[in-house]
Scaffold this active site. Structure first.
Site, PDB file in Angstrom:
ATOM      1  N   SER A  40     -78.950  58.082 -62.632  1.00  0.00           N
ATOM      2  CA  SER A  40     -78.452  58.896 -61.514  1.00  0.00           C
ATOM      3  C   SER A  40     -76.957  59.180 -61.567  1.00  0.00           C
ATOM      4  O   SER A  40     -76.439  59.888 -60.693  1.00  0.00           O
ATOM      5  CB  SER A  40     -78.811  58.239 -60.178  1.00  0.00           C
ATOM      6  OG  SER A  40     -80.179  58.461 -59.887  1.00  0.00           O
ATOM      7  N   LYS A  66     -76.133  62.804 -61.326  1.00  0.00           N
ATOM      8  CA  LYS A  66     -75.883  63.544 -60.084  1.00  0.00           C
ATOM      9  C   LYS A  66     -74.405  63.806 -59.852  1.00  0.00           C
ATOM     10  O   LYS A  66     -74.041  64.677 -59.055  1.00  0.00           O
ATOM     11  CB  LYS A  66     -76.498  62.797 -58.896  1.00  0.00           C
ATOM     12  CG  LYS A  66     -78.028  62.729 -58.961  1.00  0.00           C
ATOM     13  CD  LYS A  66     -78.611  62.058 -57.733  1.00  0.00           C
ATOM     14  CE  LYS A  66     -80.137  62.057 -57.779  1.00  0.00           C
ATOM     15  NZ  LYS A  66     -80.687  60.994 -58.664  1.00  0.00           N
ATOM     16  N   SER A  70     -79.122  59.174 -53.352  1.00  0.00           N
ATOM     17  CA  SER A  70     -79.424  59.554 -54.743  1.00  0.00           C
ATOM     18  C   SER A  70     -80.759  60.286 -54.795  1.00  0.00           C
ATOM     19  O   SER A  70     -81.626  60.009 -55.635  1.00  0.00           O
ATOM     20  CB  SER A  70     -79.457  58.319 -55.652  1.00  0.00           C
ATOM     21  OG  SER A  70     -79.275  58.687 -56.999  1.00  0.00           O
TER      22      SER A  70
END
Length: 415
Positions: free
Chosen positions: A60, A63, A120
């Site tokens: 993640s 992101k 997330s």
């Protein structure tokens, strides 16, 4: 003399504990997913790195690039915080973690930003991808192109969330570059990365990033996890007028990752910036800012650039050295050039003097010798050679063997 049975049992018990600790320690050192890097945010000086250029799954941390693209669109006035983005069937089908978006819904940029940072949310990442790139696959190509523009040469994106994809790779160095660029390119949006909770449709979500709450000076950025990556985190911290940016990848648990990151941050703030005169093959040697590391714990060595083929070099006219690393502050001193009867351990040649010096410092934790960073020109390229000098031949060979056992590449050469 007979030894009481109770003493034998106690000895066996403590020996078993020792073996267990040794196994755990070796397992941690052998973690194939681990990599890390810490830099000074102002100067870009590398304060620590270990396997920083090794290919890793971003999870993640991806992101952060999705947010970079979103912030850029806002700066270009293609979007505002009130812009609503439609939710497709593809986006609604994204697995956990998510915020339960449904096909046909829409979500504002204002809500999307904390959803990506705090929760997330994979569904929100897909929504942003489709809003900016028409499809997530195309957005992945856009992200990769942007990564190249930012100097992230070892990163490839295939999706906006970081969900498993064997082609989606990065490095700790690239992730610290992205972290730094987020702060410098979009300073008015950086505060979002310290958000600890947000509410959406009556549900409050709390941040996975405990570093912001638990570590002095930490004020943001992102965590990530998939099975293939282990536990990742990108962190920025400010204490006084200094800021460091750090990335740890491949932690075995979130708690272990956070603890290790906190130790790296503390150690980095305890390091002092100094200036060392680098030996030059020009008439005037020039001063280069580098970092002198205090002795806390062994720092893994940086991977050197490959040694270049030997070609004629200009004669080095002067050089400055740093005494062996100890618990005392590093003092710089000027010494005369050594004769060809002396031997040295060469750690490597680098494109940046700070990396040459940092790698030599890491080696100096394990072996004696004075650090010399020499600027040379090889095949019309300027390189910085790191050596530990002032050794006898047997000392140099023994030292290089010791470094090799620590995973540090080296050569034994005449100084």
């Amino acid at each position: 003399m007979l030894i009481p049975e109770r003493d034998i049992t106690t000895g066996i018990y403590f020996f078993a504990i020792f073996l267990l600790l040794l196994i755990v320690s070796d397992s941690a050192l052998a973690n194939p997913r681990y990599s890390s890097i810490v830099i000074d945010a102002e100067t870009g000086t590398v304060l620590h790195e270990s396997s920083a250029d090794a290919s890793r799954y971003p999870a993640s941390l991806t992101k952060m690039m999705t947010l970079y693209m979103l912030f850029e669109a806002m700066e270009q006035r293609k979007m505002t915080v009130d812009t609503r983005m439609p939710v497709s069937t593809h986006a609604a089908a994204m697995p956990q973690t998510n915020i339960g978006l449904r096909a046909g819904d829409s979500i504002s940029v204002r809500d999307a930003i904390p959803a990506l940072i705090v929760r997330s949310a994979n569904d929100v990442a897909a929504v942003v991808a489709e809003a900016l790139g028409r499809s997530e696959a195309n957005f992945g190509r856009m992200m990769t192109d942007k990564a190249r523009q930012l100097g992230m040469r070892s990163t490839t994106f295939r999706n906006a969330s970081g969900l498993p994809n064997h082609e989606q790779k990065t490095t700790a160095r690239d992730m610290v570059t992205l972290s730094t660029r987020l702060m410098k390119d979009f300073p008015k949006y950086y505060h979002y990365f310290s958000t600890q909770s947000f509410s959406y449709k009556g549900i409050t979500y709390n941040s996975h990033n405990r570093m912001v709450r638990n570590t002095s000076g930490v004020d943001g950025l992102k965590t990530g996890f998939i099975r293939a990556s282990g536990f990742n985190v990108a962190t920025s911290a400010k204490r006084g007028n200094r800021r460091v940016v750090a990335v740890v990848m491949g932690g075995n648990t979130a708690a272990a990752r956070d603890q290790h990151m906190a130790q790296l941050i503390d150690r980095s703030f305890n390091q002092g910036n100094r200036t060392i005169q680098v030996a030059s093959n020009s008439k005037n040697a020039r001063a280069v800012a580098v970092t002198a590391v205090k002795m806390n714990a062994p720092t893994p060595a940086l991977k050197p650039y490959p040694e270049q083929p030997k070609v004629p070099e200009s004669i080095v006219t002067q050089q400055y050295v740093v005494p062996p690393v100890s618990a005392q502050p590093v003092q710089l001193q000027k010494v005369a050039l050594q004769t060809n009867d002396d031997w040295a351990v060469q750690i490597g040649s680098y494109h940046e003097p700070s990396r040459a010096h940092a790698n030599a410092l890491a080696a100096a934790r394990w072996i004696p010798g004075e650090i010399v960073v020499t600027e040379v020109e090889v095949s019309n390229r300027r390189l910085y050679r790191a050596r530990l000098v002032g050794l006898q031949e047997n000392q140099a060979r023994s030292a290089c063997q010791s470094l090799t056992r620590q995973g540090i590449e080296c050569l034994v050469v005449r100084s």
